[in-house]
Design a protein around this motif. Structure first.
Motif: not given
Length: 114
Positions: A102-111
């Protein structure tokens, strides 16, 4: 012995250990990191996170699912994209050889990966 090894990248930078040496990921974590980077590279993360109910969300989720399922290390039919709170999304999938990721989707690449 690990099948996949890669540099640990966070917020666009190589993560260093206490001795200032590059940190590495293996197997499951490599796959999760690769998936996050693929989503970020396509621009789909920006569409998903920034959508405010314009109807783009459902199409973007499908595009992300197809992108993730394109990875030969992912078990087809296991990809889920879920909103856990406003503006926060997670991708869940099962790998062929290493179990669930599982991975968080963020727009700052700090997933975040799990």
């Amino acid at each position: 012995m690990s099948q996949f090894i890669d540099l640990h990248i966070q917020s666009g930078d190589v993560v260093l250990d206490a001795g200032l040496n590059p940190s590495y990921l293996t197997d499951r974590a490599v796959i999760a990191q690769d998936i996050v980077h693929a989503i970020l590279d396509t621009g789909l993360a920006h569409l998903l996170v920034s959508d405010r109910g314009t109807g783009i969300t459902a199409d973007t989720q499908i595009k992300i699912k197809l992108l993730v399922e394109d990875d030969v290390r992912i078990m087809p039919g296991t990809v889920r994209v879920e909103q856990v709170s406003k503006g926060q999304w997670w991708v869940y999938a099962d790998t062929i050889n290493f179990g669930a990721i599982s991975s968080a989707i963020t727009t700052n690449s700090g997933a975040e990966n799990a």
